[in-house]
Design an enzyme around this catalytic site. Structure first.
Site, mmCIF file in Angstrom:
data_model
loop_
_atom_site.group_PDB
_atom_site.id
_atom_site.type_symbol
_atom_site.label_atom_id
_atom_site.label_comp_id
_atom_site.label_asym_id
_atom_site.label_seq_id
_atom_site.Cartn_x
_atom_site.Cartn_y
_atom_site.Cartn_z
ATOM 1 C CG HIS A 136 50.151 46.160 49.016
ATOM 2 N ND1 HIS A 136 49.265 45.097 49.018
ATOM 3 C CD2 HIS A 136 50.282 46.539 47.714
ATOM 4 C CE1 HIS A 136 48.896 44.849 47.779
ATOM 5 N NE2 HIS A 136 49.487 45.709 46.969
ATOM 6 C CG ASP A 150 50.856 50.376 43.371
ATOM 7 O OD1 ASP A 150 50.718 49.864 42.254
ATOM 8 O OD2 ASP A 150 50.335 49.912 44.404
#
Length: 431
Positions: free
Chosen positions: A309, A366
């Site tokens: 991330h 995600d």
């Protein structure tokens, strides 16, 4: 800088100027140099493309420590909230600063139930969009359409009526999103069924038909509630900053949040879970298996989406919460989907490979939200709409904070690099 602790000063030396700039320290120990008076005192501004080193606001809503994998809403760790609170409780927390008591939660729940229906003219507007129009375009436009049906400006900006206006927006966005989805499939929108939970209401409007109401599995409802909660706020990202900028002009709540939807639509912001599914499609359609694909990633010949991330340098705390829900939903549904099977293989292989583990390339939120939504039959072009539904309370909280702080209109400066003064000549004299 409101709500920040002044401490000491930074010394800045500029041609012709020696000055001291206040240092502000946030409640979690972040240090900032306050340059509010820099231009007035020296004529200089700072240059920070993309605002990567600029604190545009002192905010009390969300704290992130990317190095340590920390996400807290109003001081509460995200895993603690997900274990003990539903989405509407978290919405109240973000907007008003404290978790609701039973009476306050009942009040919000009743208002959301009351306002879930939208005006028939809004459905007519959605029906007028092309069937193949992108759901995010429909969603942003339908929020604006909803604000057109009633003059809510006074209600939104009034201290006594803000809760009702905020609840109205939270209530109507699932209805608008589901109506856009139905319109894309040539179907009539499904009306809200009063008495359902927030996540259940959305699933009902997405998957019910006039002839057959959708079966709402509790684990699936819980997974959607978690997805909404985990996306409810994430500090000063692109869309949240957009909401604040638009709100600083005096624009109303509906308009400001519609602008947030438009910012979120950009693939560099809200499209991460879509990228995960596109990656799974590519693996499925290529002659490579999962180990072969990961070798290409390690050789810098391909990119790995859904792992690591930009903010969290160790692990994404939201992913830890959502993984167990994803496992439960996938096991329960038992769907025979080659993409979901590839996702499972990809997760297992990357977690067992020192190359990815040593680089903290763990699955992020995600990755898990994408495979959950795929399993539930939510189309990929609706993924970012789902993101926006979850983010709505955070946008509302930030809009309210701008109003409560009586913020001046946001107006960044620039360093001009174009031509210096020139003189225009008539067209017949131009080469």
């Amino acid at each position: 800088m409101p709500d920040a602790i002044a401490s000491d000063a930074a010394k800045l030396s500029l041609p012709g100027h020696e000055l001291e700039l206040p240092i502000a320290i946030g409640s979690e120990g972040e240090h900032a140099v306050d340059i509010t008076q820099l231009r007035a005192q020296t004529g200089y501004i700072t240059l920070d493309p993309g605002y990567r080193n600029t604190g545009s606001v002192a905010s009390g809503i969300t704290f992130i420590d990317g190095e340590k994998g920390i996400l807290r809403y109003r001081g509460y760790p995200i895993d603690n909230l997900c274990a003990n609170c539903g989405f509407l409780e978290v919405a109240w927390l973000l907007i008003f600063g404290e978790l609701p008591n039973a009476s306050e939660l009942q009040q919000l729940t009743e208002l959301v139930d009351k306002y879930a229906d939208v005006d028939a003219d809004v459905f007519s507007a959605i029906d007028g969009f092309p069937d193949d129009g992108h759901p995010m375009a429909k969603f942003a436009a339908s929020i604006q359409a909803a604000s057109c049906c009633h003059d809510r400006r006074e209600a939104v900006e009034g201290e006594d009526t803000f809760l009702e206006a905020a609840a109205c927006l939270i209530a109507q966005v699932p209805t608008l999103a589901a109506a856009g989805f139905k319109d894309s499939n040539g179907q009539q929108p499904i009306k809200p069924q009063h008495g359902l939970s927030y996540a259940a209401q959305f699933l009902h409007m997405m998957f019910s038909t006039p002839e057959q109401p959708a079966e709402l599995d509790p684990d699936v409802v819980e997974a959607i509630d978690l997805i909404f909660t985990l996306h409810a706020d994430h500090e000063q990202n692109c869309s949240t900053s957009t909401v604040r900028i638009v709100g600083s002009s005096g624009a109303n709540l509906f308009t400001s949040c519609a602008a947030g939807v438009s910012a979120l639509w950009g693939p560099l912001h809200g499209g991460a879970n879509v990228a995960v599914l596109k990656q799974l499609h590519r693996i499925h359609e290529s002659p490579l298996d999962v180990p072969g694909f990961l070798e290409k990633v390690k050789n810098k010949e391909d990119k790995l989406f859904g792992f690591g991330h930009a903010v969290y340098k160790s692990f994404d705390p939201r992913a830890k919460v959502l993984k167990s829900s994803a496992d439960k939903v996938l096991d329960k549904l038992g769907i025979d989907d080659p993409l979901l099977q590839i996702a499972k293989e990809l997760e297992a292989a990357a977690r067992a490979d020192d190359y990815f583990v040593s680089r903290n390339l763990y699955p992020n939120v995600d990755f898990y939200s994408g495979i959950i939504m795929r399993a539930l039959g939510i189309p990929e072009d609706m993924f970012t709409v789902m993101f926006a539904l979850g983010r709505m309370p955070g946008w509302i909280a930030n809009w309210k904070e701008v109003r409560d702080q009586k913020s001046r209109i946001y107006r960044p400066r620039q360093v001009y690099t174009g031509p210096t003064v020139r003189e225009a000549v008539p067209i017949d004299q131009r080469g």
